[in-house]
Design an enzyme around this catalytic site. Structure first.
Site, PDB file in Angstrom:
ATOM      1  N   GLU A  47      62.664   2.194  74.404  1.00 16.25           N
ATOM      2  CA  GLU A  47      61.379   2.818  74.751  1.00 16.25           C
ATOM      3  C   GLU A  47      60.279   1.784  74.589  1.00 16.25           C
ATOM      4  O   GLU A  47      60.355   0.915  73.711  1.00 16.25           O
ATOM      5  CB  GLU A  47      61.104   4.018  73.827  1.00 16.25           C
ATOM      6  CG  GLU A  47      59.731   4.642  74.089  1.00 16.25           C
ATOM      7  CD  GLU A  47      59.522   5.992  73.420  1.00 16.25           C
ATOM      8  OE1 GLU A  47      60.178   6.261  72.395  1.00 16.25           O
ATOM      9  OE2 GLU A  47      58.677   6.757  73.929  1.00 16.25           O
ATOM     10  N   CYS A 239      59.330   9.707  73.955  1.00 17.05           N
ATOM     11  CA  CYS A 239      58.163  10.524  74.323  1.00 17.05           C
ATOM     12  C   CYS A 239      57.432  10.013  75.554  1.00 17.05           C
ATOM     13  O   CYS A 239      56.721  10.790  76.198  1.00 17.05           O
ATOM     14  CB  CYS A 239      57.190  10.595  73.154  1.00 17.05           C
ATOM     15  SG  CYS A 239      57.775  11.642  71.827  1.00 17.05           S
ATOM     16  N   ASN A 373      63.168  15.036  77.471  1.00 18.94           N
ATOM     17  CA  ASN A 373      63.408  14.270  76.235  1.00 18.94           C
ATOM     18  C   ASN A 373      63.601  15.231  75.086  1.00 18.94           C
ATOM     19  O   ASN A 373      64.612  15.902  74.997  1.00 18.94           O
ATOM     20  CB  ASN A 373      62.258  13.284  76.015  1.00 18.94           C
ATOM     21  CG  ASN A 373      62.374  12.544  74.690  1.00 18.94           C
ATOM     22  OD1 ASN A 373      63.469  12.128  74.324  1.00 18.94           O
ATOM     23  ND2 ASN A 373      61.294  12.413  73.959  1.00 18.94           N
ATOM     24  N   GLU A 374      62.593  15.344  74.242  1.00 18.09           N
ATOM     25  CA  GLU A 374      62.702  16.186  73.050  1.00 18.09           C
ATOM     26  C   GLU A 374      62.030  17.514  73.317  1.00 18.09           C
ATOM     27  O   GLU A 374      60.930  17.755  72.852  1.00 18.09           O
ATOM     28  CB  GLU A 374      61.943  15.476  71.930  1.00 18.09           C
ATOM     29  CG  GLU A 374      62.776  15.046  70.801  1.00 18.09           C
ATOM     30  CD  GLU A 374      61.979  14.278  69.770  1.00 18.09           C
ATOM     31  OE1 GLU A 374      60.733  14.342  69.735  1.00 18.09           O
ATOM     32  OE2 GLU A 374      62.632  13.611  68.964  1.00 18.09           O
TER      33      GLU A 374
HETATM   34  O1  AHR Z   1      61.706   7.023  68.724  1.00 20.32           O
HETATM   35  C1  AHR Z   1      60.376   7.393  68.592  1.00 20.32           C
HETATM   36  C2  AHR Z   1      60.107   8.787  69.116  1.00 20.32           C
HETATM   37  O2  AHR Z   1      60.769   9.722  68.335  1.00 20.32           O
HETATM   38  C3  AHR Z   1      60.601   9.069  70.496  1.00 20.32           C
HETATM   39  O3  AHR Z   1      59.713   8.627  71.459  1.00 20.32           O
HETATM   40  C4  AHR Z   1      60.699  10.551  70.516  1.00 20.32           C
HETATM   41  O4  AHR Z   1      61.677  11.025  71.407  1.00 20.32           O
HETATM   42  C5  AHR Z   1      60.963  10.917  69.080  1.00 20.32           C
HETATM   43  O5  AHR Z   1      60.084  11.865  68.635  1.00 20.32           O
END
Ligand code: AHR
Length: 654
Positions: A47, A239, A373-374
């Protein structure tokens, strides 16, 4: 009297040794070849956080090279007569450029300086490609600029002249060679002629990038990634897939095509944590999806792109109005379908053509896609379902990954898993950033998972010590936990530590796998754990037991074992989180006849004080150490150090 004392002492000692040796009799059943270890098992999560891409892995050294940051001259110092313009530039999606004109006095100068990403790291005797799009304006006479590298004391240490000859926009380049090392240099551009002269997309790259590519990657960092021997490469996050709002989500279509015309995106990590604010953190998309697919291919890893599911970051957006209405997901779904075409389609398809024109007519053979993603709550499955329908209809061979939310347990997690089963996703992405003890307590987490549902992708995890350091304790607890991933390879198909990269001067989140500054990088103890698993993944699980039970923390011991049918090796991973050394007797059942009477076995160990860390100045505090010891037929006597992680490699090829 003396003799009796000696005799008693000997009995005690021998008794002690025998008692110790008998205490831990581990058995590896080599006849019970278990589940296949997926080639994707140990991978990398990437990321653009902590200056991971711009300012990190992406080797561009100029910040705000296209003058598109919201403060258009951020990162630049201008002097003399410099004007920012937006009409008539060469790149429609990056319209701004600068015009350099006569300063008004023979002893005054016009020019500009770029500060780089916390300085520009320059190596001694290395060469750098300076490139710029330029045109002489109004007059047709050639214009001259001088390009200089300036050290931290404001002394130029390399300088070259460049002539801009055409009244039409053209790219010019020149090679700079540095006579010295400078970790925090500045790039200065002087107008030497009268002007006016227009400049756009001002860029500086080392020529020695990963694989020698233009628009390439920082070699030391890419090498460190490749050295992990990853089976999977997940990108672009995290994120940033979601964005703080939908406008700023990662839009892969903007990240491909000619690099000069990829528009700027905000990087959400510039303001996510007010106490670690980085107002100069943006995404140029210079290292976009093409470059990321290429990196996966270079490393021999399966690419796993993740796309937005129509939800902006749910931490920052409360309520349906922040997201794409379910009935209006068409463009987002099309983005996912087009991505598969970009990766796998023939060059005669519209998106396959884009890939081919970028230099890769062959497909990237993408097999997996992550949707969201999350995410959490009912707003996720209702959207995910639409993506699944469309992807399954057009690309039934692609495996789809759904999310179990940001937590490893609890309400959201318990809601989402059954939903993922209902939607029949292929894998579920679980995230856990937890204290070291959690990792120890969860070493048996997957032993009792449902074997009939989707497979598991441990998509983001890291052991978070209270100090948030990448210390040995965090690495050892991850290694111990990972024995549980390996033992359950029938349902755990992928695992990626997160985050991956962090600039020491510009991080937002820690711990991270690899730290770097402008010139150096350091592999953390956690890196070495990942590397040991990545290089010794094996092909199939073998049961390893003590008193007929798997080792999931009894007496501080955690273990897994695998067979590598290709290399003809039995590999045992063993961690000891106790303060005592453990004398183990390991028997390989079923190999009695195949093994030689005496044979050498390799034992690679990681052990250190629990608070030990590797740093840029001291990168070798925690390093794997390899040793050889003898094994008798199918039985190995092994003493493992307190607080150690050990990989035992037994060759059975003879
Ligand atoms: O790894 C850091 C962040 O942690 C990522 O962007 C997210 O998916 C998680 O909350």
């Amino acid at each position: 009297m003396k003799r009796i004392y000696l005799f008693l002492t000997m009995i005690c000692l021998c008794g002690g040794i025998i008692a110790q040796q008998n205490q831990y009799e581990l058995v590896v059943n080599t006849k019970k070849t278990g589940a296949e270890i997926q080639p994707t098992m140990y991978g990398i999560f990437f990321e653009d956080i902590n200056f991971g891409a711009d300012g990190g892995l992406y080797a561009e050294l100029v910040k705000n090279r296209s003058f598109e940051f919201p403060q258009k001259l951020m990162g630049w110092n201008i002097f003399g007569n410099v004007e920012l313009r937006s009409e008539g530039g060469p790149f429609e999606r990056n319209p701004h450029y600068v015009r350099l004109s006569y300063s008004g006095h023979a002893h005054k100068h016009t020019g500009l300086e770029n500060e780089g990403f916390r300085g520009i790291g320059i190596k001694k005797n290395a060469t750098y490609r300076f490139s710029v799009w330029g045109r002489t304006s109004s007059s047709s006479s050639p214009q001259k600029i001088r390009i200089e590298l300036i050290d931290a004391e404001n002394n130029p240490f390399e300088s070259k002249e460049l002539e801009i000859t055409s009244g039409e926009w053209k790219q010019y380049e020149i090679i700079l060679t540095s006579p010295k090392e400078e970790p925090k240099a500045t790039l200065r551009i002087f107008l030497l002629s009268e002007g006016p002269l227009d400049l756009e997309h001002i860029s500086l790259f080392p020529t020695d990038t990963w694989k020698g590519r233009k628009n390439g990657l920082r070699k030391d960092l890419a090498e460190a990634l490749s050295d992990l021997n990853p089976g999977l490469f997940r990108f672009p996050g995290g994120c940033i897939i979601e964005g703080t709002d939908l406008e700023t989500r990662y839009d892969w279509k903007k990240s491909v095509g000619p690099v000069e015309n990829r528009p700027l995106n905000e990087n959400r990590w510039h303001y996510t944590f007010a106490h670690r604010l980085f107002p100069d953190y943006f995404q140029t998309y210079g290292m976009g999806f093409y470059e990321l697919f290429l990196l996966a291919e270079d490393m021999g890893a399966e690419p796993l792109p993740v796309v937005n599911v129509g939800l902006a970051c749910q931490y920052q957006n409360d309520g349906e109005h922040c997201h794409v209405p379910v009935g209006e997901l068409g463009d987002y779904i099309q983005d996912a379908l087009d991505l598969i075409e970009f990766a796998n389609g023939s060059p005669t398809t519209p998106w396959g053509k884009v890939r081919a024109e970028m230099g890769h007519p062959e497909p990237f053979n993408m097999k997996f896609i992550g949707i969201g993603n999350e995410q959490w709550g009912p707003e996720y499955p209702v959207r995910l379902e639409k993506f699944i329908e469309a992807i399954r209809a057009q690309y039934p061979e692609i495996k789809i990954i759904g999310s179990a939310g940001p937590q490893a347990e609890g309400k959201d997690f318990e809601y989402l898993w059954p939903e993922m089963k209902r939607l029949k996703v292929d894998l579920v992405d679980e995230h856990y950033y937890r204290p070291p003890q959690w990792f120890l307590d969860n070493a048996a987490r997957y032993d009792s998972y449902d074997r009939n549902g989707p497979k598991v992708f441990a998509g983001e995890y890291a052991s978070h010590h209270t100090t948030r350091a990448n210390n040995f304790e965090s690495a050892l607890t991850e290694a111990s936990f990972m024995t549980g991933l390996e033992r359950n390879a029938d349902i755990v198909h992928m695992a990626t530590y997160a985050p991956l990269l962090a600039h020491v001067d510009a991080w937002q989140w820690r711990p991270d796998l690899i730290w770097f500054d402008n010139l150096r990088m350091v592999r953390t103890p956690n890196y070495y754990v990942q590397q040991l698993y990545g290089h010794h993944a094996g092909t199939n699980v073998l049961p390893i037991t003590w008193n007929n039970a798997p080792l999931t923390g009894q007496e501080g011991l955690y273990a897994s074992s695998v067979i590598d049918k290709n290399k003809k090796e039995i590999i045992i991973k063993l961690s000891n989180v106790s303060e005592e050394e453990r004398a183990l007797s390991i028997r390989l059942d079923g190999l009695e006849k195949k093994m030689q009477l005496h044979q050498q076995v390799e034992v690679i160990s990681l052990s250190a004080e629990m608070d030990a860390v590797n740093s840029l100045d001291n990168p070798a505090v925690v390093l794997p150490q390899s040793a050889y010891q003898s094994m008798q037929r199918n039985s190995l006597q092994l003493t493992v150090a307190p607080n150690s992680f050990n990989v035992v490699i037994i060759d059975y090829s003879n």
